[in-house]
Design a protein around this motif. Structure first.
Motif, short mmCIF file in Angstrom:
data_model
loop_
_atom_site.label_atom_id
_atom_site.label_comp_id
_atom_site.label_asym_id
_atom_site.label_seq_id
_atom_site.Cartn_x
_atom_site.Cartn_y
_atom_site.Cartn_z
N GLY A 238 3.30 42.73 82.92
CA GLY A 238 3.71 41.57 82.13
C GLY A 238 3.32 40.26 82.81
N SER A 239 3.53 40.17 84.12
CA SER A 239 3.17 38.94 84.83
C SER A 239 1.65 38.74 84.87
CB SER A 239 3.73 38.97 86.25
OG SER A 239 3.07 39.95 87.04
N ARG A 240 0.91 39.86 84.92
CA ARG A 240 -0.54 39.75 84.90
C ARG A 240 -1.01 39.18 83.57
NH1 ARG A 240 -0.46 44.74 87.48
NH2 ARG A 240 -1.03 45.88 85.59
N LEU A 241 -0.40 39.68 82.47
CA LEU A 241 -0.78 39.20 81.14
C LEU A 241 -0.43 37.71 80.99
CD1 LEU A 241 -1.87 39.79 78.34
CD2 LEU A 241 0.42 40.58 77.66
N ALA A 242 0.73 37.34 81.47
CA ALA A 242 1.13 35.93 81.36
C ALA A 242 0.20 35.03 82.18
CB ALA A 242 2.57 35.77 81.85
N ARG A 243 -0.21 35.50 83.35
CA ARG A 243 -1.11 34.70 84.20
C ARG A 243 -2.48 34.57 83.54
NH1 ARG A 243 -0.43 33.60 89.62
NH2 ARG A 243 -1.90 31.95 90.23
N ARG B 292 -7.86 44.20 77.27
CA ARG B 292 -7.49 45.44 77.96
C ARG B 292 -6.00 45.46 78.30
NH1 ARG B 292 -12.83 45.67 81.87
NH2 ARG B 292 -14.02 47.20 80.64
N MET B 293 -5.49 44.33 78.79
CA MET B 293 -4.08 44.29 79.19
C MET B 293 -3.16 44.41 77.97
SD MET B 293 -3.90 41.55 82.36
CE MET B 293 -5.05 40.34 81.72
N CYS B 294 -3.53 43.77 76.86
CA CYS B 294 -2.72 43.90 75.63
C CYS B 294 -2.79 45.32 75.10
CB CYS B 294 -3.23 42.92 74.58
SG CYS B 294 -2.90 41.18 74.97
N LEU B 295 -3.97 45.93 75.19
CA LEU B 295 -4.13 47.31 74.74
C LEU B 295 -3.27 48.25 75.58
CD1 LEU B 295 -5.66 49.21 72.83
CD2 LEU B 295 -7.52 49.28 74.50
N ALA B 296 -3.20 48.00 76.89
CA ALA B 296 -2.40 48.85 77.77
C ALA B 296 -0.92 48.74 77.45
CB ALA B 296 -2.65 48.47 79.23
N GLN B 297 -0.48 47.58 76.93
CA GLN B 297 0.93 47.37 76.59
C GLN B 297 1.23 47.66 75.13
OE1 GLN B 297 2.55 43.64 77.88
NE2 GLN B 297 1.74 43.83 79.97
N GLY B 298 0.22 48.11 74.40
CA GLY B 298 0.44 48.45 73.00
C GLY B 298 0.52 47.25 72.08
N GLN B 299 0.04 46.10 72.49
CA GLN B 299 0.03 44.90 71.64
C GLN B 299 -1.30 44.89 70.88
OE1 GLN B 299 1.02 41.30 73.82
NE2 GLN B 299 2.47 42.39 75.14
N TRP B 300 -1.33 45.69 69.79
CA TRP B 300 -2.60 45.96 69.10
C TRP B 300 -3.21 44.70 68.49
CZ3 TRP B 300 -2.86 50.23 71.37
CH2 TRP B 300 -1.81 51.16 71.38
N ASP B 301 -2.42 43.90 67.86
CA ASP B 301 -2.95 42.71 67.18
C ASP B 301 -3.57 41.73 68.19
OD1 ASP B 301 -2.18 43.75 64.79
OD2 ASP B 301 -0.27 42.66 64.71
N LYS B 302 -2.82 41.46 69.24
CA LYS B 302 -3.35 40.54 70.25
C LYS B 302 -4.59 41.13 70.94
CE LYS B 302 -0.65 38.26 72.97
NZ LYS B 302 0.42 37.92 73.95
N ALA B 303 -4.55 42.46 71.18
CA ALA B 303 -5.71 43.09 71.81
C ALA B 303 -6.94 42.97 70.91
CB ALA B 303 -5.40 44.56 72.09
N GLU B 304 -6.75 43.21 69.61
CA GLU B 304 -7.89 43.12 68.68
C GLU B 304 -8.43 41.70 68.63
OE1 GLU B 304 -9.09 44.31 64.08
OE2 GLU B 304 -6.97 44.28 64.71
N ARG B 305 -7.53 40.73 68.63
CA ARG B 305 -7.97 39.34 68.56
C ARG B 305 -8.78 38.93 69.79
NH1 ARG B 305 -3.46 37.48 67.66
NH2 ARG B 305 -2.83 36.59 69.66
N HIS B 306 -8.27 39.29 70.94
CA HIS B 306 -8.98 38.93 72.17
C HIS B 306 -10.32 39.66 72.28
CE1 HIS B 306 -5.86 36.43 73.75
NE2 HIS B 306 -4.96 37.41 73.85
N LEU B 307 -10.33 40.94 71.91
CA LEU B 307 -11.58 41.70 72.02
C LEU B 307 -12.61 41.22 71.01
CD1 LEU B 307 -10.13 45.30 72.59
CD2 LEU B 307 -11.34 43.89 74.25
N ALA B 308 -12.15 40.84 69.82
CA ALA B 308 -13.08 40.32 68.82
C ALA B 308 -13.72 39.01 69.30
CB ALA B 308 -12.36 40.10 67.50
#
Length: 389
Positions: free
Chosen positions: A308-313, A333-349
């Motif tokens: 969580g602190s890594r993602l916030a940083r 990758r960090m959002c994907l590891a935490q199951g935050q699918w929407d945020k992961a898709e947005r960042h990866l896109a």
């Protein structure tokens, strides 16, 4: 002009002598009973001068005859010395041309003639060293030192170079230790010692020598950072997963030597040692000082610890590094590891928009596979496979 003056002077002298003889009416009477001879005084002077010349010529001839053996001997010595000088110059030229066998032969001839024996032996030793013939090198080194004790340091340098070229690093280090006792430290010896310690894999000694050379040898300053980095990396590998010793070692590294590659090596070692938090802090400290794409990529691959602190940083970094592709990929990758699918898709896109990279396609394929979007997952898998091929 000078010749004309001599001619005028001789003519004047001849005229003077002629006039003096003309007005000289004297005569000389020589009596040796029962003989008596009456001569003009002018003739007596001429005969006396002629006798003196004859006596001088005879004495000169006798002197030259007696000195002839010595003169012949000196002439032969001069010819031999000249020949040896020419041979010495020839040996030096052949050495620089890379014709080491001929150079050693010429130097041996000069040494055999006892002309500059120490230098000739040293030249032959250098040729043997370039030919990788340790036995001949040893023989010529012994002859050079025997001829002149001042050659010992130069001979030890040749021996050390030979051992390093033959990858006998232990022997090279021993010879260089002996050289240090004989002549102290100098830059050329330090460079050889650095190569020997690199061969031995002694990272601590490599670092010490590199730092010494950095102070005294301007020409090597461009290559020394890479040498120091490799030494640090070797030390880190030797420490392995001993996290306590790794932490102590990290503190001993000067900030000027801690670049992105070394930080990545340290972080990987901390991860292998089960200290993802320490790896995280190490990368964060460096990225705050100097941004580096490879480190942010590694930062996104850290598993365990306080995710969580890594993602916030990382999201905080996004404020100052807007649109950074590697940062977007790390966030995905960090959002994907935490199951935050929407945020992961947005960042990866967004990462894919910045740069069409195989790693982004792989993460998107994994995301879509996790969320049941098999067709989109298959599409990104195909795109990643094409990039690999």
């Amino acid at each position: 002009m000078r010749g004309l003056l001599w001619v005028v002077t001789l003519f004047a002298l001849a005229v003077g002598v002629s006039l003096a003889a003309h007005f000289n009416d004297g005569y000389a009477l020589l009596v040796l009973p029962p003989y008596r001879v009456e001569l003009s005084f002018n003739l007596l002077i001429i005969l006396g001068f002629g006798a003196f010349l004859l006596f001088y010529v005879v004495l000169r001839a006798l002197s030259l005859t007696r000195s002839l053996p010595r003169r012949v001997r000196e002439f032969r010595e001069r010819r031999l010395n000249q020949k040896m000088i020419e041979s010495f110059y020839e040996a030096v030229r052949l050495l620089f041309e890379g014709r080491f066998t001929l150079a050693m032969k010429k130097a041996a001839d000069v040494h055999a003639a006892n002309h500059l024996p120490a230098l000739a032996a040293l030249l032959a030793a250098r040729s043997a060293q370039r030919l990788h013939e340790p036995e001949k090198l040893k023989q010529w080194v012994e002859r050079a030192v025997m001829a002149d004790g001042k050659m010992q340091a130069a001979c030890l340098m040749l021996e050390a170079e030979m051992h390093i070229e033959m990858r006998h690093f232990v022997e090279a280090a021993a010879v260089l230790k002996q050289l240090q006792d004989v002549s102290g430290r100098h830059v050329a010896a330090l460079r050889l010692e650095l190569r020997a310690q690199q061969g031995l894999g002694d990272g601590g000694e490599v670092l010490r020598l590199a730092r010494l050379l950095e102070k005294h040898h301007v020409a090597m300053r461009e290559s020394l950072p890479e040498i120091k980095r490799k030494a640090h990396q070797e030390n880190i590998r030797q420490l392995g997963s001993d996290s306590d010793r790794l932490a102590i070692y990290q503190k001993s590294i000067p900030a000027s030597e801690l670049d992105a590659l070394l930080v990545a090596e340290l972080a990987a070692a901390f991860i292998d040692g089960g200290l993802p938090e320490t790896a995280q802090k190490t990368i964060e400290w460096h990225l705050d000082a100097k941004w580096d794409a490879s480190l942010i990529t590694l930062y996104g691959q850290i598993e365990g610890g306080d995710s969580g602190s890594r993602l916030a940083r990382a999201e905080a970094w996004l404020m100052t590094h807007v649109g950074d592709g590697p940062l977007m990929l790390a966030l995905g990758r960090m959002c994907l590891a935490q199951g935050q699918w929407d945020k992961a898709e947005r960042h990866l896109a967004l990462a894919l928009e910045r740069e069409d990279r195989r790693e982004v396609h792989i993460e998107l394929a994994r995301l879509y596979a996790e969320t049941g979007r098999s067709e989109e997952a298959l599409s990104h898998q195909r795109a990643a496979a094409k990039m690999r091929s």
